[in-house]
Motif scaffolding. Structure first.
Motif, mmCIF file in Angstrom:
data_model
loop_
_atom_site.group_PDB
_atom_site.id
_atom_site.type_symbol
_atom_site.label_atom_id
_atom_site.label_comp_id
_atom_site.label_asym_id
_atom_site.label_seq_id
_atom_site.Cartn_x
_atom_site.Cartn_y
_atom_site.Cartn_z
ATOM 1 N N PRO A 26 38.004 -20.633 42.820
ATOM 2 C CA PRO A 26 37.586 -22.024 42.960
ATOM 3 C C PRO A 26 38.680 -22.912 43.274
ATOM 4 C CG PRO A 26 36.303 -21.395 41.465
ATOM 5 C CD PRO A 26 37.389 -20.478 41.314
ATOM 6 N N GLU A 27 38.813 -23.819 44.086
ATOM 7 C CA GLU A 27 39.759 -24.881 44.435
ATOM 8 C C GLU A 27 39.135 -26.155 43.448
ATOM 9 O OE1 GLU A 27 40.060 -25.514 48.518
ATOM 10 O OE2 GLU A 27 40.778 -23.744 49.037
ATOM 11 N N GLU A 28 40.183 -27.161 43.450
ATOM 12 C CA GLU A 28 39.940 -28.163 42.627
ATOM 13 C C GLU A 28 38.716 -28.981 43.527
ATOM 14 O OE1 GLU A 28 41.517 -32.384 40.992
ATOM 15 O OE2 GLU A 28 43.063 -31.103 42.136
ATOM 16 N N VAL A 34 29.311 -27.064 45.632
ATOM 17 C CA VAL A 34 28.173 -25.639 45.473
ATOM 18 C C VAL A 34 28.366 -24.926 44.254
ATOM 19 C CG1 VAL A 34 26.936 -24.078 46.643
ATOM 20 C CG2 VAL A 34 28.135 -25.981 47.957
ATOM 21 N N ILE A 35 27.315 -24.899 43.486
ATOM 22 C CA ILE A 35 27.625 -23.959 42.367
ATOM 23 C C ILE A 35 27.175 -22.553 42.763
ATOM 24 C CG2 ILE A 35 26.860 -23.226 39.907
ATOM 25 C CD1 ILE A 35 26.406 -26.230 39.714
ATOM 26 N N VAL A 36 27.893 -21.686 42.598
ATOM 27 C CA VAL A 36 27.569 -20.215 43.282
ATOM 28 C C VAL A 36 27.919 -19.244 41.901
ATOM 29 C CG1 VAL A 36 28.407 -18.365 44.825
ATOM 30 C CG2 VAL A 36 28.644 -20.657 45.643
ATOM 31 N N GLY A 37 27.124 -18.634 41.527
ATOM 32 C CA GLY A 37 27.182 -17.935 40.135
ATOM 33 C C GLY A 37 27.368 -18.998 39.177
ATOM 34 N N GLN A 45 35.137 -24.977 51.143
ATOM 35 C CA GLN A 45 35.401 -23.674 50.677
ATOM 36 C C GLN A 45 34.565 -22.684 50.941
ATOM 37 O OE1 GLN A 45 37.172 -23.089 46.694
ATOM 38 N NE2 GLN A 45 38.131 -21.081 47.164
ATOM 39 N N VAL A 46 33.557 -23.010 50.392
ATOM 40 C CA VAL A 46 32.209 -22.275 50.640
ATOM 41 C C VAL A 46 31.875 -21.778 52.383
ATOM 42 C CG1 VAL A 46 29.858 -21.892 50.156
ATOM 43 C CG2 VAL A 46 31.154 -22.650 48.348
ATOM 44 N N GLY A 47 31.855 -22.856 52.859
ATOM 45 C CA GLY A 47 31.806 -22.887 54.426
ATOM 46 C C GLY A 47 32.743 -22.131 55.251
ATOM 47 N N GLN A 48 33.852 -22.273 54.754
ATOM 48 C CA GLN A 48 35.233 -21.533 55.277
ATOM 49 C C GLN A 48 34.886 -19.889 55.064
ATOM 50 O OE1 GLN A 48 38.838 -22.156 54.066
ATOM 51 N NE2 GLN A 48 39.962 -21.483 55.612
ATOM 52 N N VAL A 49 34.527 -19.713 53.693
ATOM 53 C CA VAL A 49 34.334 -18.039 53.213
ATOM 54 C C VAL A 49 33.250 -17.571 53.969
ATOM 55 C CG1 VAL A 49 34.237 -16.412 51.282
ATOM 56 C CG2 VAL A 49 35.895 -18.393 51.194
#
Length: 103
Positions: A26-28, A34-37, A45-49
């Motif tokens: 995770p980035e800063e 979004v909380i993933v796990g 970052q989530v959208g990009q991945v």
């Protein structure tokens, strides 16, 4: 579930997002997240991945909407509180009464 991000449709599942984000550091977080796990990631970052698109192609709101529909916990940026001026006790009492103090 079909989600539209950056004008492109994606078939996303909660398990698919979890798998995509596995091993991603995770980035800063300075904005929407979004909380993933057990980790909190910036929405972009989530959208990009997940979409494999450039972050400039979509908004954080699009990612938050899609992740919320999939059941992830999302946090939006809270608006900053306006600075308040310190009132003297006389001004505070007058404000409660709805009158203006005479100087």
């Amino acid at each position: 579930m079909r989600c539209v991000i950056a004008r492109f449709p994606f078939d996303l599942t909660k398990l698919g997002v979890l798998e995509s984000m596995k091993g991603v550091k995770p980035e800063e977080v300075v904005g929407a997240s979004v909380i993933v796990g057990r980790r909190t990631y910036p929405a972009k970052q989530v959208g990009q991945v997940v979409t494999r698109q450039d972050r400039r192609d979509f908004s954080a709101a699009e990612v938050l909407r899609a992740m919320t529909q999939l059941g992830f916990t999302c946090r939006d940026v809270a608006p900053a509180a306006a600075p308040t001026l310190a009132l003297s006790p006389l001004q505070e009492a007058s404000a409660m009464l709805g009158t203006v103090p005479v100087a």
